[in-house]
Write an enzyme that holds these catalytic residues in place. Sequence first.
Site, PDB file in Angstrom:
ATOM      1  N   ASP A 200     -10.663 -10.959 -20.086  1.00  0.00           N
ATOM      2  CA  ASP A 200     -10.787 -12.335 -20.585  1.00  0.00           C
ATOM      3  C   ASP A 200     -11.399 -13.167 -19.467  1.00  0.00           C
ATOM      4  O   ASP A 200     -11.527 -12.700 -18.326  1.00  0.00           O
ATOM      5  CB  ASP A 200      -9.393 -12.889 -20.947  1.00  0.00           C
ATOM      6  CG  ASP A 200      -9.433 -14.341 -21.447  1.00  0.00           C
ATOM      7  OD1 ASP A 200     -10.381 -14.690 -22.187  1.00  0.00           O
ATOM      8  OD2 ASP A 200      -8.541 -15.127 -21.094  1.00  0.00           O
ATOM      9  N   SER A 201     -11.745 -14.391 -19.785  1.00  0.00           N
ATOM     10  CA  SER A 201     -12.272 -15.291 -18.758  1.00  0.00           C
ATOM     11  C   SER A 201     -11.187 -15.665 -17.749  1.00  0.00           C
ATOM     12  O   SER A 201     -11.490 -16.062 -16.631  1.00  0.00           O
ATOM     13  CB  SER A 201     -12.790 -16.565 -19.415  1.00  0.00           C
ATOM     14  OG  SER A 201     -11.752 -17.169 -20.159  1.00  0.00           O
TER      15      SER A 201
ATOM     16  N   TYR B  66     -15.275 -19.824 -20.063  1.00  0.00           N
ATOM     17  CA  TYR B  66     -16.444 -19.260 -20.741  1.00  0.00           C
ATOM     18  C   TYR B  66     -16.827 -20.152 -21.929  1.00  0.00           C
ATOM     19  O   TYR B  66     -17.975 -20.169 -22.366  1.00  0.00           O
ATOM     20  CB  TYR B  66     -16.119 -17.871 -21.302  1.00  0.00           C
ATOM     21  CG  TYR B  66     -16.126 -16.717 -20.321  1.00  0.00           C
ATOM     22  CD1 TYR B  66     -16.223 -16.912 -18.945  1.00  0.00           C
ATOM     23  CD2 TYR B  66     -16.039 -15.402 -20.802  1.00  0.00           C
ATOM     24  CE1 TYR B  66     -16.212 -15.827 -18.071  1.00  0.00           C
ATOM     25  CE2 TYR B  66     -16.040 -14.315 -19.939  1.00  0.00           C
ATOM     26  CZ  TYR B  66     -16.123 -14.532 -18.579  1.00  0.00           C
ATOM     27  OH  TYR B  66     -16.115 -13.455 -17.729  1.00  0.00           O
TER      28      TYR B  66
ATOM     29  N   CYS C 257     -10.929 -12.073 -25.372  1.00  0.00           N
ATOM     30  CA  CYS C 257     -11.463 -13.425 -25.247  1.00  0.00           C
ATOM     31  C   CYS C 257     -12.270 -13.679 -26.519  1.00  0.00           C
ATOM     32  O   CYS C 257     -13.198 -12.920 -26.830  1.00  0.00           O
ATOM     33  CB  CYS C 257     -12.363 -13.491 -24.016  1.00  0.00           C
ATOM     34  SG  CYS C 257     -13.282 -15.028 -23.851  1.00  0.00           S
TER      35      CYS C 257
ATOM     36  N   GLU D  88      -4.037 -23.052 -18.573  1.00  0.00           N
ATOM     37  CA  GLU D  88      -4.218 -22.483 -17.230  1.00  0.00           C
ATOM     38  C   GLU D  88      -3.375 -23.245 -16.202  1.00  0.00           C
ATOM     39  O   GLU D  88      -2.957 -22.696 -15.197  1.00  0.00           O
ATOM     40  CB  GLU D  88      -5.694 -22.523 -16.820  1.00  0.00           C
ATOM     41  CG  GLU D  88      -6.573 -21.508 -17.528  1.00  0.00           C
ATOM     42  CD  GLU D  88      -6.552 -20.109 -16.885  1.00  0.00           C
ATOM     43  OE1 GLU D  88      -6.351 -19.998 -15.675  1.00  0.00           O
ATOM     44  OE2 GLU D  88      -6.749 -19.134 -17.643  1.00  0.00           O
TER      45      GLU D  88
ATOM     46  N   CYS E 221      -8.359 -18.828 -29.717  1.00  0.00           N
ATOM     47  CA  CYS E 221      -8.633 -18.697 -28.283  1.00  0.00           C
ATOM     48  C   CYS E 221      -7.384 -18.071 -27.696  1.00  0.00           C
ATOM     49  O   CYS E 221      -6.260 -18.496 -28.022  1.00  0.00           O
ATOM     50  CB  CYS E 221      -8.902 -20.064 -27.666  1.00  0.00           C
ATOM     51  SG  CYS E 221      -8.995 -20.020 -25.857  1.00  0.00           S
TER      52      CYS E 221
ATOM     53  N   HIS F  37      -6.040 -18.359 -25.011  1.00  0.00           N
ATOM     54  CA  HIS F  37      -5.232 -19.254 -24.189  1.00  0.00           C
ATOM     55  C   HIS F  37      -4.238 -20.074 -25.016  1.00  0.00           C
ATOM     56  O   HIS F  37      -3.308 -20.651 -24.465  1.00  0.00           O
ATOM     57  CB  HIS F  37      -6.130 -20.240 -23.424  1.00  0.00           C
ATOM     58  CG  HIS F  37      -6.730 -19.668 -22.189  1.00  0.00           C
ATOM     59  ND1 HIS F  37      -7.769 -18.774 -22.218  1.00  0.00           N
ATOM     60  CD2 HIS F  37      -6.423 -19.857 -20.875  1.00  0.00           C
ATOM     61  CE1 HIS F  37      -8.095 -18.448 -20.976  1.00  0.00           C
ATOM     62  NE2 HIS F  37      -7.295 -19.078 -20.147  1.00  0.00           N
TER      63      HIS F  37
HETATM   64  N1  DGL Z   1      -9.576 -17.354 -23.597  1.00  0.00           N
HETATM   65  C1  DGL Z   1     -10.912 -17.497 -24.004  1.00  0.00           C
HETATM   66  C2  DGL Z   1     -11.069 -17.373 -25.503  1.00  0.00           C
HETATM   67  O1  DGL Z   1     -10.321 -16.738 -26.136  1.00  0.00           O
HETATM   68  C3  DGL Z   1     -11.707 -18.636 -23.537  1.00  0.00           C
HETATM   69  C4  DGL Z   1     -11.211 -19.630 -22.580  1.00  0.00           C
HETATM   70  C5  DGL Z   1     -12.433 -20.115 -21.825  1.00  0.00           C
HETATM   71  O2  DGL Z   1     -12.781 -19.419 -20.879  1.00  0.00           O
HETATM   72  O3  DGL Z   1     -13.032 -21.124 -22.226  1.00  0.00           O
HETATM   73  O4  DGL Z   1     -11.973 -17.898 -26.098  1.00  0.00           O
END
Ligand code: DGL
Length: 271
Positions: free
Chosen positions: A10-11, A42, A73, A153, A187, A189
């Site tokens: 993941d990012s 990302y 991600c 984060e 996402c 996150h």
């Molecule tokens: N966790 C990532 C996703 O599922 C993206 C978070 C990011 O890097 O913007 O899209």
Amino acid sequence: MSDAPIAIFDSGVGGLTVAAAIAKRLPAEHLVYLGDTARLPYGTKSPETVTRYAVQATRALMRFQPKLIVVACNTASAVALPVLTAAYAPVPVLGVVEPGARAAVAASKGGPIAVIATEGTVRGGAYVRAIHALKPGARIVQRACPLFVSLAEEGWTDGPVPELAAERYLDDIFKAADRPDTLVLGCTHFPVLVAPIAKAVGQNVMLVDSAATTAQEVEHLLDTRALRRTGPTKLPTFMGTDAPERFARVGSGFFGRPIATDQVELVDLTP
Ligand code: DGL
């Protein structure tokens, strides 16, 4: 080959929500996780940049000779899956958008489906395509919620700040007459922000994410290819591209288990 690890990236540490679901469902598997923490987010970057980063992340994971690559991600799944699949065949590459779409369609009772994700995922329309492929004609409303990535984060997952952010992003969608009955956390996150998000959307809305469905898919793939690991449990391997201490501290909350700083290897993905 069945003894080989499952590589996940993941990012940042958000994909650890997916890793946790895989670890729960398949406790014997050895997981190797890479968070590209130096280059997060990302979600605000162009498809070309995200694809380049995703290729570099996968290349770094290939040194473990994985039996499967999971793109944990949504942003990278939405844009880089075809490139990764072609570049790393015959190693299978699994994204999280399709499993998320499947979870949404299973949860919805016929009302509109709301998708919250990063700007990149929303712009590319990957969820809209994936949901329509499963349920043509489904009504879908999307909203980019980039601030949720920073809040997650930062570990600010409850209290007034994320609650206000959730309200600001979601109020109009869930106060509309044609209120969605399902909300996809598109996402990796976002699952840690489930409490403020649930508060903002109110009752009778199913919140779904792709973690559990992706874990199911991983299990199915391993079973159909006779790739399940049976050996004694192996601790997961963690890698980050910046600040292992922060990775361990913030990542523990996403993984649901403590991660020690010395468990996190610092890697450089730049060629
Ligand atoms: N966790 C990532 C996703 O599922 C993206 C978070 C990011 O890097 O913007 O899209």
